[in-house]
Design a protein around this motif. Sequence first.
Motif, PDB file in Angstrom:
ATOM      1  N   ALA A 151       0.821  -1.198   0.000  1.00  0.00           N
ATOM      2  CA  ALA A 151       0.000   0.000   0.000  1.00  0.00           C
ATOM      3  C   ALA A 151       0.862   1.259   0.000  1.00  0.00           C
ATOM      4  N   VAL A 152       1.975   1.210   0.690  1.00  0.00           N
ATOM      5  CA  VAL A 152       2.854   2.368   0.729  1.00  0.00           C
ATOM      6  C   VAL A 152       4.019   2.092  -0.205  1.00  0.00           C
ATOM      7  N   TYR A 172       0.141   8.128  10.685  1.00  0.00           N
ATOM      8  CA  TYR A 172      -0.389   6.982  11.439  1.00  0.00           C
ATOM      9  C   TYR A 172       0.669   6.345  12.320  1.00  0.00           C
ATOM     10  N   THR A 209     -14.610   7.561  13.837  1.00  0.00           N
ATOM     11  CA  THR A 209     -15.099   6.604  12.845  1.00  0.00           C
ATOM     12  C   THR A 209     -16.325   5.865  13.387  1.00  0.00           C
ATOM     13  N   PRO A 241     -17.153   2.699  14.109  1.00  0.00           N
ATOM     14  CA  PRO A 241     -17.085   1.788  15.264  1.00  0.00           C
ATOM     15  C   PRO A 241     -16.875   2.517  16.582  1.00  0.00           C
ATOM     16  N   GLY A 281      -6.469  -2.245   8.486  1.00  0.00           N
ATOM     17  CA  GLY A 281      -6.470  -0.964   9.200  1.00  0.00           C
ATOM     18  C   GLY A 281      -7.470  -0.948  10.339  1.00  0.00           C
ATOM     19  N   GLY A 333      -7.549   0.173  13.316  1.00  0.00           N
ATOM     20  CA  GLY A 333      -7.658   1.300  14.243  1.00  0.00           C
ATOM     21  C   GLY A 333      -7.404   0.878  15.677  1.00  0.00           C
ATOM     22  N   GLU A 390      -1.920  -3.994   9.503  1.00  0.00           N
ATOM     23  CA  GLU A 390      -1.797  -2.685  10.140  1.00  0.00           C
ATOM     24  C   GLU A 390      -0.364  -2.204  10.028  1.00  0.00           C
ATOM     25  N   SER A 391      -0.206  -0.925   9.665  1.00  0.00           N
ATOM     26  CA  SER A 391       1.156  -0.400   9.519  1.00  0.00           C
ATOM     27  C   SER A 391       1.589   0.429  10.718  1.00  0.00           C
ATOM     28  N   SER A 392       0.647   0.864  11.540  1.00  0.00           N
ATOM     29  CA  SER A 392       0.988   1.806  12.608  1.00  0.00           C
ATOM     30  C   SER A 392       1.394   1.098  13.896  1.00  0.00           C
ATOM     31  N   LEU A 396      -0.977   2.134  16.746  1.00  0.00           N
ATOM     32  CA  LEU A 396      -2.288   1.461  16.768  1.00  0.00           C
ATOM     33  C   LEU A 396      -2.160  -0.031  17.040  1.00  0.00           C
ATOM     34  N   ASN A 437     -12.823  -0.779   7.224  1.00  0.00           N
ATOM     35  CA  ASN A 437     -13.609   0.440   7.439  1.00  0.00           C
ATOM     36  C   ASN A 437     -12.681   1.650   7.447  1.00  0.00           C
ATOM     37  N   GLU A 438     -12.947   2.596   6.596  1.00  0.00           N
ATOM     38  CA  GLU A 438     -12.108   3.800   6.468  1.00  0.00           C
ATOM     39  C   GLU A 438     -10.640   3.414   6.319  1.00  0.00           C
ATOM     40  N   PHE A 439     -10.370   2.448   5.481  1.00  0.00           N
ATOM     41  CA  PHE A 439      -8.996   2.036   5.187  1.00  0.00           C
ATOM     42  C   PHE A 439      -8.605   2.503   3.783  1.00  0.00           C
TER      43      PHE A 439
HETATM   44  N1  SAH Z   1     -10.845   0.932  10.766  1.00  0.00           N
HETATM   45  C1  SAH Z   1     -10.590   1.795  11.907  1.00  0.00           C
HETATM   46  C2  SAH Z   1      -9.463   2.808  11.661  1.00  0.00           C
HETATM   47  C3  SAH Z   1      -9.582   3.687  10.458  1.00  0.00           C
HETATM   48  S1  SAH Z   1      -8.174   4.775  10.289  1.00  0.00           S
HETATM   49  C4  SAH Z   1     -11.860   2.489  12.313  1.00  0.00           C
HETATM   50  O1  SAH Z   1     -12.829   2.454  11.560  1.00  0.00           O
HETATM   51  O2  SAH Z   1     -11.893   3.088  13.383  1.00  0.00           O
HETATM   52  C5  SAH Z   1      -7.164   3.949   9.098  1.00  0.00           C
HETATM   53  C6  SAH Z   1      -6.492   2.691   9.600  1.00  0.00           C
HETATM   54  O3  SAH Z   1      -5.703   2.136   8.547  1.00  0.00           O
HETATM   55  C7  SAH Z   1      -5.527   2.866  10.764  1.00  0.00           C
HETATM   56  O4  SAH Z   1      -5.546   1.718  11.566  1.00  0.00           O
HETATM   57  C8  SAH Z   1      -4.191   3.029  10.040  1.00  0.00           C
HETATM   58  O5  SAH Z   1      -3.090   2.828  10.871  1.00  0.00           O
HETATM   59  C9  SAH Z   1      -4.349   1.991   8.951  1.00  0.00           C
HETATM   60  N2  SAH Z   1      -3.532   2.216   7.757  1.00  0.00           N
HETATM   61  C10 SAH Z   1      -3.464   3.361   7.023  1.00  0.00           C
HETATM   62  N3  SAH Z   1      -2.669   3.177   5.947  1.00  0.00           N
HETATM   63  C11 SAH Z   1      -2.244   1.885   5.989  1.00  0.00           C
HETATM   64  C12 SAH Z   1      -1.408   1.084   5.147  1.00  0.00           C
HETATM   65  N4  SAH Z   1      -0.874   1.602   4.061  1.00  0.00           N
HETATM   66  N5  SAH Z   1      -1.190  -0.209   5.494  1.00  0.00           N
HETATM   67  C13 SAH Z   1      -1.767  -0.732   6.616  1.00  0.00           C
HETATM   68  N6  SAH Z   1      -2.555  -0.025   7.448  1.00  0.00           N
HETATM   69  C14 SAH Z   1      -2.796   1.269   7.148  1.00  0.00           C
END
Ligand code: SAH
Length: 369
Positions: free
Chosen positions: A3-4, A45, A59, A61, A94, A96, A121-123, A126, A157-159
């Motif tokens: 992804a990155v 992140y 978000t 959840p 992701g 969160g 998860e990359s962070s 988190l 969700n929101e990923f």
């Molecule tokens: N799904 C959670 C968090 C959303 S924020 C919720 O709904 O509350 C985005 C999430 O994706 C975070 O956990 C962030 O660390 C992760 N993330 C962002 N870019 C990423 C990547 N390139 N690879 C893996 N995780 C990533």
Amino acid sequence: MEAVPPGLKLQLANEPLAAVFARLIAATGPLSLAQFMAESNARYYMTRDPLGGDGDFVTAPEISQMFGELIGLWLADMWMRAGCEEPVHYVELGPGRGTLARDALQAAKRFGLVPQIHFVESSLALKARQLTLHPTAQWHDSLASVPTIGPILLVANEFLDALPVRQLVRTPQGWRERMVAFDEPSSGGETFMFVAGSQPRDSALPAGNLEQDWREASEGAIVETCPAAVAIVSEVAERLVAQGGAALFIDYGYVEPQTGSTLQAVRDHRSVDPFASPGESDLSAHVDFAELARVAQSREARWLGTVGQGHFLRALGIEARAANLAAAAPQHAQAIMAALDRLIGEGEMGALFKVMGLAAPNWPESTGF
Ligand code: SAH
């Protein structure tokens, strides 16, 4: 799934990212917007938990347990009707704070679904939070290391909205990559700004169904794509076909083709300039769900549909669930109804957020779409 993109590995955690970018641009010229966004979000992140009232954004959840519970019920329902196959993997991209997984897995357990837990998860910040709620989970840098035997039940969700977008801009010379340059005006100060890349990019336009329109687009028109999201949805679709399973992608996004930039930055619950403080604000872009549905189907996965979040949650019975919770705890009834409205209200998350469902071709039809 990468992804990155590899690239700027010269980030020093204590040097402001704006300074890193300025140095890099001075040395090698403008950066693509995709690289700027990827590096900004990686830094953002990596160093913080951005969620919740004290953070930068909230978000679904984190608004109410009802969100995760209904997703858990949806997954359990699909899994049961597909024959309760084991081993089975819960995969979240992701995750969160791990809240959605907690609520979903609690609800699923009542139906005998107790999957292995896999978090992509990359962070580091988190991951530490996720570990406290999910001590038995396994963490992955990408989908590649998730087991290949047994169906996957995947949630994101929101990923996708955090993944880097690429923008093409129409110039008098044709389509060019939208790049980020750095300027130190004589009036003082320093600013990042958009410039058009020097190389032709007409061949990078998405095929879509608008080729004619691309040619006729007016100067300054912008087309946005998200190659990282396409790559991830392709990989998920291939996994569903090979292993069985179902997936839900939930995000702010659109289902009709559109042009223009949807890049936005959020800090402290407010919209800010994406260039103001890279690495300190959350950069996101709307998700092109039409493109992702096409990609999934091209890999032979079943597209269950893409609907508004309000439609999906109502179909799964969120209103009855809210009424039950409120009856059980009348002192919280007002807060529960306010959360319900935030999740499904048309002017809130109900219409802007979309839910896209995918499944293995031999899995059953689903509810909710
Ligand atoms: N799904 C959670 C968090 C959303 S924020 C919720 O709904 O509350 C985005 C999430 O994706 C975070 O956990 C962030 O660390 C992760 N993330 C962002 N870019 C990423 C990547 N390139 N690879 C893996 N995780 C990533």
